[in-house]
Scaffold this motif. Structure first.
Motif, short mmCIF file in Angstrom:
data_model
loop_
_atom_site.label_atom_id
_atom_site.label_comp_id
_atom_site.label_asym_id
_atom_site.label_seq_id
_atom_site.Cartn_x
_atom_site.Cartn_y
_atom_site.Cartn_z
N VAL A 180 1.02 -1.03 0.10
CA VAL A 180 0.07 0.12 0.04
C VAL A 180 0.94 1.20 -0.05
CG1 VAL A 180 -1.81 1.22 1.30
CG2 VAL A 180 -1.70 -1.26 1.23
N THR A 181 0.80 2.00 -0.98
CA THR A 181 1.65 3.31 -1.00
C THR A 181 0.67 4.47 -0.84
OG1 THR A 181 0.97 3.48 -3.30
CG2 THR A 181 3.06 2.27 -2.90
N ALA A 182 1.27 5.65 -0.77
CA ALA A 182 0.48 6.85 -0.33
C ALA A 182 -0.22 7.25 -1.66
CB ALA A 182 1.44 8.06 -0.11
N GLY A 183 -1.60 7.44 -1.22
CA GLY A 183 -2.71 8.10 -2.17
C GLY A 183 -3.22 9.39 -1.96
N ALA A 184 -4.51 9.49 -2.38
CA ALA A 184 -5.19 10.55 -2.09
C ALA A 184 -5.51 11.00 -0.66
CB ALA A 184 -6.62 10.55 -2.92
N ALA A 185 -5.78 12.00 -0.20
CA ALA A 185 -5.88 12.41 0.89
C ALA A 185 -7.31 11.74 1.35
CB ALA A 185 -6.08 13.92 1.00
N LEU A 245 -8.76 1.65 -1.73
CA LEU A 245 -8.54 2.60 -0.86
C LEU A 245 -9.32 4.09 -1.62
CD1 LEU A 245 -4.90 2.32 0.22
CD2 LEU A 245 -7.05 2.52 1.85
N PRO A 246 -9.66 5.03 -0.93
CA PRO A 246 -10.51 6.01 -1.64
C PRO A 246 -9.58 6.74 -2.81
CG PRO A 246 -10.71 6.26 0.67
CD PRO A 246 -9.79 4.97 0.51
N GLY A 247 -10.36 7.10 -3.76
CA GLY A 247 -9.54 7.58 -5.10
C GLY A 247 -10.14 7.32 -6.27
N THR A 248 -9.59 7.79 -7.42
CA THR A 248 -10.37 7.14 -8.79
C THR A 248 -9.25 6.40 -9.36
OG1 THR A 248 -11.24 9.41 -8.93
CG2 THR A 248 -10.99 8.17 -10.95
N TYR A 249 -9.93 5.20 -10.07
CA TYR A 249 -9.05 4.11 -10.68
C TYR A 249 -9.85 3.85 -12.03
CZ TYR A 249 -8.18 2.55 -6.06
OH TYR A 249 -7.83 2.66 -4.56
N GLY A 250 -8.76 4.21 -13.03
CA GLY A 250 -9.26 4.13 -14.52
C GLY A 250 -9.26 5.37 -14.99
N THR A 251 -9.22 5.52 -16.21
CA THR A 251 -9.50 6.84 -17.00
C THR A 251 -10.49 6.44 -18.16
OG1 THR A 251 -7.68 6.55 -18.51
CG2 THR A 251 -7.17 7.34 -16.42
N ALA A 252 -10.94 7.62 -18.98
CA ALA A 252 -11.75 7.39 -20.22
C ALA A 252 -11.06 6.63 -21.04
CB ALA A 252 -12.06 8.83 -20.50
N ALA A 253 -9.66 6.75 -21.34
CA ALA A 253 -9.11 6.13 -22.26
C ALA A 253 -8.63 4.66 -22.05
CB ALA A 253 -7.89 6.85 -22.77
N GLU A 254 -8.31 4.64 -20.63
CA GLU A 254 -8.07 3.08 -20.12
C GLU A 254 -8.65 2.84 -18.74
OE1 GLU A 254 -3.73 1.17 -18.78
OE2 GLU A 254 -3.96 3.19 -18.50
N PRO A 255 -9.81 2.46 -19.04
CA PRO A 255 -10.51 1.96 -17.98
C PRO A 255 -10.18 0.62 -17.14
CG PRO A 255 -11.63 1.17 -20.02
CD PRO A 255 -10.42 2.11 -20.42
N PRO A 260 -19.84 5.87 -0.75
CA PRO A 260 -19.70 5.30 -2.22
C PRO A 260 -18.99 6.22 -3.32
CG PRO A 260 -21.73 4.74 -1.65
CD PRO A 260 -21.48 5.63 -0.47
N SER A 261 -19.18 7.35 -3.00
CA SER A 261 -18.35 8.20 -3.87
C SER A 261 -17.02 8.43 -3.62
CB SER A 261 -19.17 9.70 -3.96
OG SER A 261 -19.09 10.12 -2.34
N ASP A 262 -16.48 8.13 -2.49
CA ASP A 262 -15.11 8.23 -2.15
C ASP A 262 -14.16 7.55 -3.05
OD1 ASP A 262 -15.71 10.03 -0.23
OD2 ASP A 262 -15.89 8.57 1.37
N THR A 263 -14.78 6.18 -3.61
CA THR A 263 -13.89 5.29 -4.36
C THR A 263 -14.61 5.13 -5.74
OG1 THR A 263 -13.31 4.14 -2.36
CG2 THR A 263 -12.97 2.92 -4.39
N VAL A 264 -13.94 5.62 -6.85
CA VAL A 264 -14.63 5.68 -8.17
C VAL A 264 -13.79 4.72 -9.13
CG1 VAL A 264 -15.22 6.87 -9.99
CG2 VAL A 264 -15.65 7.86 -7.74
#
Length: 626
Positions: A26-31, A82-92, A110-114
């Motif tokens: 586990v590495t440092a991620g979003a606040a 962990l909370p944050g966003t995973y994947g992008t529009a181009a690379e889901p 639920p909105s904390d992890t996308v």
């Protein structure tokens, strides 16, 4: 659940273990910054938003490849984001979920992890002949998705799959606290070659746009919000759901709709708090509720620090877990199978027992794995499967009490509610199992929120005599009754009880209230003589309300018959209840699945179902008739 003959036995053994798959650091991620979590073992994989999509997908795919056919295996997995966003529009990020796998976000909301992408379950192909493949979701059990948002992105998938997040499952596969955006949610896999059957699902505390019910035979949607619901099969039940379809044209449109849920309580969940520390949120009970628990902000409840839990691992003796409960600790069961030779006894109010990754307790030597003592209130047991062992257990879980004498003057709103969320029981399957009663509730004021109580109709025990070994199964895997309720004011939201050898459910407590009941009678009685009561009545029921009960309500119930060992067997009725004004059944049915017959739906009311009208339900709208 309806099974696929010998093919299931051949595929059920599972794949090789993945002990060589190391848990990612586990590495440092979003606040907020995350304080180092506890050691949850190698079967808990924690993902961080700083990790690459490719590495997350590779790890998740390794686990899915191991678990996709591992129906009777001992592997268990929890994939936590962990909370944050995973994947992008181009690379889901697109991943699939197999047996005994939990996927969950670690936010407070639920909105904390996308996840930009998908988290999916497809049909399982049990044969792949060139002209007659058999690909179904009927046995897609034991998995879950919770506490995150999915922005549906099908980039790179074919046109059929691109528009929906597929969750083609049946029993013991809950969707909780999920927000599906930007695409459809499909509860069947219509992109895989047919027959595409699915049956027995559960959605709660969630939000979605268009939901494609497809082939789901019975389904409960509770305290959720939908824009559109596509269709129904035999009965789709809604409670406290914004956007639910009307039940006015039942059974032409087979919907059962309660505007509000009389009593509800969401499942506890692991999350990272504002201070970065790991904790467990225990939601409050709600009465007369509608919509999700999180639409207006944080789900009401209490947070428990992990220091209040004994973090258990499968190698620990049951005595260690017993001692932790005796010290006043809660239990967090990390993924795996636990042998329980002496009961885990809950004596203290507000105790929480929470399983991760389909944690499983197996009875040893005829033990009752879980006991809740009389007087222990506001206990929560969640995310736990209890298996029968080879020695006969009297019960697999026993909520003790003095029925009818422990609070007659109290009202449900004033009483702390002991709750079972996503609690499953199994007799047979991975090994021979014997339990007289699977779940016994003698306590008052209990909420069952999604339970599958299953005497296995298939497995890897090696039975041979009778149709697909059914005669051996009947004489060896002993499960007399699935559920007995003697306590008062017991509520159930999503109750599935199947294949027991006498009455599948017996309810003698007062003021019982059930929203969706699904049952299959046993497939395996060798003959009519084996399926006849001592008084000569043909067969036992799927649902029996005691003769002396004054008040009971059931909304949306179904009893199925498939006597494959002897198709000539007849059952007198699917439901048996006393005839009085306070006992009400609303929207109940029986249906034949190719073998055997049921003479009536309730008592002597409702048409016969047999193989001449296979798959065509017989309905009773209200019993007794208004």
């Amino acid at each position: 659940m309806r099974a696929t003959l010998a093919a299931l036995v051949l595929l059920a053994a599972g794949l090789a273990s993945a002990t060589g798959l190391a848990t990612p650091a586990v590495t440092a991620g979003a606040a907020p910054p995350v304080v180092a979590g506890p050691d949850l073992g190698q079967r808990v994989v924690v993902f961080d938003p700083s990790m690459s999509v490719a590495s997350i997908r590779q790890r998740a795919d390794q686990i899915w490849q191991q678990q996709v056919d591992a129906e009777m295996s001992s592997e268990r997995w929890s994939l936590l984001f962990l909370p944050g966003t995973y994947g992008t529009a181009a690379e889901p990020l697109q991943i699939k979920v197999g047996y005994y796998t939990e996927v969950a976000g670690l936010g407070a909301s639920p909105s904390d992890t996308v996840i930009n992408g998908k988290v999916e379950v497809y049909n399982r192909c049990l044969s792949d002949g060139p002209t007659q493949p058999y690909c179904v979701a009927l046995n897609n059990f034991w998995r879950s998705l919770s506490n995150l948002t999915i922005d549906v992105n099908g980039t790179g998938q074919d046109g059929c799959r691109a528009s929906a997040n597929f969750w083609a499952t049946s029993q013991a596969s809950s969707l909780r606290r999920v927000d599906i955006r930007g695409g459809n949610l499909s509860l069947m896999d219509y992109c895989t070659a047919g027959p595409q059957f699915a049956s027995g699902g559960y959605l709660a505390d969630s939000r979605a746009g268009t939901v494609i019910n497809g082939s789901q035979q019975q389904w409960l949607t509770r305290n959720s919000e939908v824009v559109e619901w596509s269709n129904g099969v035999w009965n789709q039940v809604f409670a406290g759901t914004i956007g639910a379809p009307s039940e006015a044209s039942f059974p032409t449109n087979p919907y059962t709709t309660l505007d509000r849920t009389p009593l509800s309580r969401e499942k506890p969940f692991l999350h990272v708090g504002d201070d970065g520390r790991w904790q467990v949120r225990v939601p409050d009970a709600r009465t007369e509720s509608r919509g999700t628990s999180w639409a207006g902000g944080t789900t009401a409840g209490r947070d428990l620090p992990l220091s209040s839990f004994h973090v258990a691992s499968p190698g620990q003796p049951a005595q260690v877990l017993r001692q932790a409960l005796d010290r006043g600790q809660n239990l967090l069961l990390t993924p795996g199978v636990y042998d329980v030779d002496r009961s885990l006894v809950v004596r203290r109010d507000h105790t929480v027992v929470l399983g991760l990754g389909q944690a499983t307790l197996t009875a040893v030597g005829g033990a009752t794995p879980v006991v809740v003592r009389p007087g222990a209130t506001d206990v929560v047991i969640a995310g736990v499967t209890v298996d029968a062992g080879t020695g006969l257990s009297q019960n697999l879980m026993h909520l003790q009490g003095q029925p009818g004498r422990s609070g007659d003057r109290r009202t449900p709103a004033a009483v702390p509610t002991t709750t079972l969320n996503d609690v499953y029981f199994r007799v047979g399957g991975p090994h021979i199992g014997k339990a007289d009663v699977s779940l016994r509730i003698d306590a008052d004021d209990v909420l069952i929120d999604h339970a599958w109580v299953w005497r296995a109709d298939h497995g890897i025990e090696g039975f041979t005599a009778g149709a697909v070994g059914d005669t051996d199964r009947w004489n060896t895997n002993i499960g007399r009754v699935g559920l007995i309720v003697t306590g008062d004011r017991v509520h159930a939201t999503g109750l599935f009880v199947e294949h027991y050898q006498q009455h599948n459910t017996i309810w003698t407590g007062e003021d019982g209230h059930v929203v969706l009941y699904q049952n299959e009678l046993p497939y395996d009685p060798p003959s009519q003589a084996d399926w006849t009561r001592p008084d000569g009545t043909l067969g036992w029921t799927g649902y029996k309300v005691g003769d002396d009960v004054l008040r009971h309500q059931l909304f949306g119930g179904g009893v199925y018959v498939f006597n494959r060992n002897d198709p000539s067997i007849t059952t007198a009725s699917g439901f048996e209840v006393p005839v009085r004004a306070g006992v009400r059944l609303h929207h109940v049915l029986t249906v034949n699945l190719d073998a055997g017959s049921i003479e009536h739906v309730v008592n002597d009311t409702g048409d016969r179902v047999d193989s001449t009208r296979s798959g065509q339900p017989s309905y009773v709208v209200d019993y007794p008739a208004p």
